[in-house]
Structures are given as structure tokens and as C-alpha cells.
Design a protein around this motif. Structure first.
Motif, PDB file in Angstrom:
ATOM      1  N   THR A   1       0.802  -1.123  -0.040  1.00 60.29           N
ATOM      2  CA  THR A   1      -0.047   0.118   0.062  1.00 60.29           C
ATOM      3  C   THR A   1       0.797   1.306   0.024  1.00 60.29           C
ATOM      4  O   THR A   1       0.284   2.427  -0.420  1.00 60.29           O
ATOM      5  CB  THR A   1      -0.821   0.118   1.242  1.00 60.29           C
ATOM      6  N   SER A   2       1.958   1.185   0.701  1.00 57.54           N
ATOM      7  CA  SER A   2       2.903   2.427   0.664  1.00 57.54           C
ATOM      8  C   SER A   2       4.298   2.096   0.964  1.00 57.54           C
ATOM      9  O   SER A   2       4.559   1.030   1.418  1.00 57.54           O
ATOM     10  CB  SER A   2       2.410   3.526   1.607  1.00 57.54           C
ATOM     11  N   GLY A   3       5.328   2.958   0.513  1.00 53.47           N
ATOM     12  CA  GLY A   3       6.540   2.666   0.999  1.00 53.47           C
ATOM     13  C   GLY A   3       7.542   4.042   1.297  1.00 53.47           C
ATOM     14  O   GLY A   3       6.989   4.903   0.627  1.00 53.47           O
ATOM     15  N   SER A   4       8.794   3.813   1.858  1.00 50.12           N
ATOM     16  CA  SER A   4       9.490   4.963   1.799  1.00 50.12           C
ATOM     17  C   SER A   4      10.822   4.525   2.153  1.00 50.12           C
ATOM     18  O   SER A   4      11.397   3.226   2.554  1.00 50.12           O
ATOM     19  CB  SER A   4       9.129   5.775   2.962  1.00 50.12           C
TER      20      SER A   4
ATOM     21  N   LEU B   1      14.054   5.671   4.267  1.00 46.30           N
ATOM     22  CA  LEU B   1      14.226   6.406   5.537  1.00 46.30           C
ATOM     23  C   LEU B   1      15.790   7.243   5.162  1.00 46.30           C
ATOM     24  O   LEU B   1      16.690   6.590   4.740  1.00 46.30           O
ATOM     25  CB  LEU B   1      14.259   5.639   6.832  1.00 46.30           C
ATOM     26  N   ALA B   2      15.833   8.593   5.795  1.00 46.24           N
ATOM     27  CA  ALA B   2      17.040   9.127   5.883  1.00 46.24           C
ATOM     28  C   ALA B   2      17.476   9.107   7.189  1.00 46.24           C
ATOM     29  O   ALA B   2      17.062   9.497   8.356  1.00 46.24           O
ATOM     30  CB  ALA B   2      16.685  10.801   5.834  1.00 46.24           C
ATOM     31  N   THR B   3      18.775   8.453   6.960  1.00 47.66           N
ATOM     32  CA  THR B   3      19.501   8.060   8.445  1.00 47.66           C
ATOM     33  C   THR B   3      20.963   7.786   7.881  1.00 47.66           C
ATOM     34  O   THR B   3      21.339   7.629   6.893  1.00 47.66           O
ATOM     35  CB  THR B   3      19.072   6.942   9.085  1.00 47.66           C
ATOM     36  N   THR B   4      21.918   8.248   8.794  1.00 48.39           N
ATOM     37  CA  THR B   4      23.351   8.071   8.508  1.00 48.39           C
ATOM     38  C   THR B   4      23.971   6.950   9.316  1.00 48.39           C
ATOM     39  O   THR B   4      25.222   6.857   9.549  1.00 48.39           O
ATOM     40  CB  THR B   4      24.154   9.466   8.796  1.00 48.39           C
ATOM     41  N   LEU B   5      23.045   6.060   9.839  1.00 50.61           N
ATOM     42  CA  LEU B   5      23.545   4.970  10.866  1.00 50.61           C
ATOM     43  C   LEU B   5      24.473   4.042   9.884  1.00 50.61           C
ATOM     44  O   LEU B   5      25.148   3.123  10.821  1.00 50.61           O
ATOM     45  CB  LEU B   5      22.123   4.376  11.529  1.00 50.61           C
ATOM     46  N   SER B   6      24.244   3.909   8.932  1.00 48.75           N
ATOM     47  CA  SER B   6      24.771   2.713   8.062  1.00 48.75           C
ATOM     48  C   SER B   6      25.224   3.593   6.592  1.00 48.75           C
ATOM     49  O   SER B   6      24.535   4.701   6.311  1.00 48.75           O
ATOM     50  CB  SER B   6      23.916   1.633   7.939  1.00 48.75           C
ATOM     51  N   ASP B   7      25.927   2.941   5.964  1.00 53.16           N
ATOM     52  CA  ASP B   7      26.087   3.478   4.455  1.00 53.16           C
ATOM     53  C   ASP B   7      24.880   3.067   3.488  1.00 53.16           C
ATOM     54  O   ASP B   7      25.060   3.388   2.422  1.00 53.16           O
ATOM     55  CB  ASP B   7      27.530   2.888   3.707  1.00 53.16           C
ATOM     56  N   HIS B   8      24.104   2.347   3.978  1.00 50.36           N
ATOM     57  CA  HIS B   8      22.748   2.094   3.407  1.00 50.36           C
ATOM     58  C   HIS B   8      21.555   2.668   4.231  1.00 50.36           C
ATOM     59  O   HIS B   8      21.692   2.853   5.337  1.00 50.36           O
ATOM     60  CB  HIS B   8      22.569   0.732   3.378  1.00 50.36           C
ATOM     61  N   ARG B   9      20.564   3.096   3.304  1.00 53.01           N
ATOM     62  CA  ARG B   9      19.491   3.577   3.881  1.00 53.01           C
ATOM     63  C   ARG B   9      18.251   2.537   4.186  1.00 53.01           C
ATOM     64  O   ARG B   9      18.211   1.700   3.015  1.00 53.01           O
ATOM     65  CB  ARG B   9      18.832   4.742   3.351  1.00 53.01           C
ATOM     66  N   PRO B  10      17.534   2.488   5.059  1.00 51.89           N
ATOM     67  CA  PRO B  10      16.496   1.464   5.212  1.00 51.89           C
ATOM     68  C   PRO B  10      15.225   1.996   4.530  1.00 51.89           C
ATOM     69  O   PRO B  10      14.841   2.976   4.019  1.00 51.89           O
ATOM     70  CB  PRO B  10      16.152   1.520   6.797  1.00 51.89           C
ATOM     71  N   ILE B  11      14.643   0.558   3.917  1.00 50.79           N
ATOM     72  CA  ILE B  11      13.488   0.568   2.971  1.00 50.79           C
ATOM     73  C   ILE B  11      12.182   0.056   4.199  1.00 50.79           C
ATOM     74  O   ILE B  11      12.244  -0.857   4.804  1.00 50.79           O
ATOM     75  CB  ILE B  11      13.390  -0.188   1.829  1.00 50.79           C
ATOM     76  N   VAL B  12      11.297   0.960   3.809  1.00 48.86           N
ATOM     77  CA  VAL B  12       9.978   0.544   4.900  1.00 48.86           C
ATOM     78  C   VAL B  12       8.696   0.240   3.861  1.00 48.86           C
ATOM     79  O   VAL B  12       8.662   1.186   3.016  1.00 48.86           O
ATOM     80  CB  VAL B  12       9.653   1.583   5.785  1.00 48.86           C
ATOM     81  N   MET B  13       8.056  -0.782   3.783  1.00 52.63           N
ATOM     82  CA  MET B  13       7.050  -1.429   3.028  1.00 52.63           C
ATOM     83  C   MET B  13       5.696  -1.581   3.920  1.00 52.63           C
ATOM     84  O   MET B  13       6.263  -2.699   4.734  1.00 52.63           O
ATOM     85  CB  MET B  13       7.365  -2.530   2.068  1.00 52.63           C
ATOM     86  N   ARG B  14       4.661  -1.259   3.598  1.00 48.62           N
ATOM     87  CA  ARG B  14       3.475  -1.431   4.466  1.00 48.62           C
ATOM     88  C   ARG B  14       2.672  -2.207   3.144  1.00 48.62           C
ATOM     89  O   ARG B  14       2.369  -1.794   2.384  1.00 48.62           O
ATOM     90  CB  ARG B  14       2.944  -0.088   4.573  1.00 48.62           C
ATOM     91  N   MET B  15       2.289  -3.340   3.719  1.00 45.30           N
ATOM     92  CA  MET B  15       1.618  -4.254   2.801  1.00 45.30           C
ATOM     93  C   MET B  15       0.310  -5.182   3.556  1.00 45.30           C
ATOM     94  O   MET B  15       0.481  -5.079   4.962  1.00 45.30           O
ATOM     95  CB  MET B  15       2.578  -5.318   2.242  1.00 45.30           C
ATOM     96  N   VAL B  16      -0.493  -5.861   2.814  1.00 42.90           N
ATOM     97  CA  VAL B  16      -1.454  -6.425   3.457  1.00 42.90           C
ATOM     98  C   VAL B  16      -1.339  -8.209   2.942  1.00 42.90           C
ATOM     99  O   VAL B  16      -1.057  -8.343   1.796  1.00 42.90           O
ATOM    100  CB  VAL B  16      -2.732  -5.971   3.088  1.00 42.90           C
ATOM    101  N   ARG B  17      -1.429  -9.002   3.924  1.00 44.10           N
ATOM    102  CA  ARG B  17      -1.447 -10.254   3.605  1.00 44.10           C
ATOM    103  C   ARG B  17      -2.916 -10.844   3.706  1.00 44.10           C
ATOM    104  O   ARG B  17      -3.547 -10.722   4.517  1.00 44.10           O
ATOM    105  CB  ARG B  17      -0.698 -11.170   4.547  1.00 44.10           C
TER     106      ARG B  17
END
Length: 256
Positions: A235-238, A240-256
Motif C-alpha cells: 500500500t505504501s513505502g519509503s 528513510l533518511a539516516t546516517t547510521l549505515s552506508d545504506h538507507r533502510p526501506i519500509v514497505m507497508r503491505m497486507v497479507r
């Protein structure tokens, strides 16, 4: 002849009940390469809590004597290490030609109970490069609903040899799943969306949720971290802006 209301009611009561259907479950997946040794698990846990994620998939996680990042994160999130966490080892900690105590690999943590676990080796190098694996779990979402979630970290590099290694690892991942569904597959694939490796996953029926809902760079200026789905409604995703790693986390909202 007209039936009496009593007879009609009695007949209805004799009918078998309709089969119960699994309820729709809201799943919020956060995927993140946390950069191993430098990972601040307390700060990472705060990002996870703030995102609302109930399923977390991580790469470059270390489990060392006295420094178990899986346990640290589970404790910070208040999730049970036995019921809510799985670690899939890939290789030893440290340079692959100078191994150190402990293991490095991928991890899956969830507020949902884990009822099955699996770790699939993708490579068997004697020394270098770093060995890779695929970690997977089956989650009990409650009221009859279950979901399988997997995560991996494919070999990096742009040389022909590196690309060949990565393609071979991807082929093992695709062969393992076949046409099964519903599934969530995440990870650091070290390939951009236009690369042949990414096209192979899409051609095999995997939906690149980030391409639709969070088409932003996850590592420098490149998008190489993915949440792939089958049989799920995202349904949505983003990103995230963070400098805790050299990669940025992905967040996905979904329905099973």
C-alpha cells in the motif's frame, strides 16, 4: 405445499458452517544493511520502532562472543530471541582470509512468532570472497494467516567475475522459490533496477515494491536494496533518511 417457518429454520441449522477465512494482516517490513561491526543497535532499534515495522530484515549482522547484535536488537525491541528472531550465517566475521571469532550474515526479527526457520548457503568459497546465504522464516500472523519472509546479501563488485558470482547466487535464490506464493524477499542485491539480475527477478514474477512505492537511492546515488513480493498487496513505502549505515533502510507497508 407451503412450508412452515419452523421447518425452514430447522433445515438451515443443519447446514455446515462456512469455512473460516484467514483475516487480513497488516505487515510493515523494514529492510536494512546495517554495516556490521559499526552498527549501533540501540540507535537502529529506535529507527525501527519509529517506522512501525513489525518485520525486520537485516544484512551484515554480526554475532560475536560478547557482542551479539541479534540479541542486542531483540532486547532493545522487546522481542524474544527464541520466538521472534532468526540469524542465517553467511561467513566468519572479519576479512575472509583472516577470520575472527563469531559469524556474520543476515537476520530476520518480527513481533510475530516465527514457526519455521531456514538458512540456505549460496556459495562455498574456501577463503575469499565472503560466503553468502539466504535466510528465511515462516511467520504466524494469527487467526490462520501465515507469511514466509526471506532476506539475502549478494556479492558486490562490478568486474565480470563479481557479476558472474552474483548472477549464480541469484539463480540459486530463484530456483529455491520456484512459483511459491505469498512471499516477501528482501536484501542488498548489489544490482541496480536496470541491471540484468534485477530484470530476472521481475521476469520471474516478483514485484519490485520499491520501484512502485519508494523509488529512491538506498546506497549513495544507487538503488541496490530491494523488497520483492509475491501474492501481497503493498500500500505504501519509503526510504528513510539516516546516517547510521552506508545504506538507507526501506519500509514497505503491505497486507497479507
Amino acid at each position: 405445499m407451503r412450508r412452515s417457518p419452523v421447518i425452514v429454520l430447522s433445515a438451515l441449522l443443519l447446514l455446515p458452517p462456512a469455512p473460516a477465512q484467514a483475516r487480513a494482516a497488516n505487515v510493515v517490513v523494514l529492510d536494512w544493511n546495517v554495516r556490521g561491526e559499526t552498527a549501533d543497535m540501540k540507535a537502529i532499534a529506535k529507527v525501527i520502532r519509529d517506522s512501525g515495522a513489525n518485520v525486520v530484515t537485516l544484512q551484515e549482522v554480526h554475532r560475536r562472543p560478547g557482542a551479539d547484535q541479534v540479541r542486542q536488537l531483540a532486547d532493545e525491541l522487546g522481542w524474544d530471541l527464541t520466538d521472534n528472531a532468526h540469524f542465517g550465517a553467511g561467513d566468519d566475521v572479519g576479512p575472509c582470509d583472516d577470520p575472527q571469532p563469531g559469524k556474520a550474515g543476515n537476520a530476520i526479527l518480527s513481533s510475530y512468532k516465527i514457526v519455521e526457520r531456514v538458512t540456505i548457503p549460496l556459495t562455498k568459497f574456501a577463503t575469499c570472497p565472503v560466503n553468502r546465504s539466504l535466510a528465511g522464516v515462516k511467520l504466524d500472523l494469527g487467526e490462520g494467516a501465515q507469511l514466509r519472509v526471506f532476506t539475502t546479501h549478494l556479492s558486490p563488485g562490478l568486474s565480470q567475475t563479481s557479476v558472474g558470482r552474483r548472477e549464480a547466487q541469484a539463480a540459486k535464490v530463484l530456483d529455491y522459490f520456484g512459483n511459491r506464493s505469498p512471499l516477501v524477499l528482501t536484501g542488498d542485491f548489489n544490482a541496480q533496477p536496470a541491471d540484468p539480475l534485477s530484470k530476472r527477478f521481475r521476469n520471474a514474477g516478483w514485484l519490485d515494491a520499491g520501484g512502485k512505492h519508494a523509488n529512491k537511492p538506498t546506497h549513495g546515488s544507487a538503488r541496490i536494496d530491494y523488497v520483492y513480493t509475491r501474492g501481497m498487496t503493498t500500500t505504501s513505502g519509503s526510504v528513510l533518511a539516516t546516517t547510521l549505515s552506508d545504506h538507507r533502510p526501506i519500509v514497505m507497508r503491505m497486507v497479507r
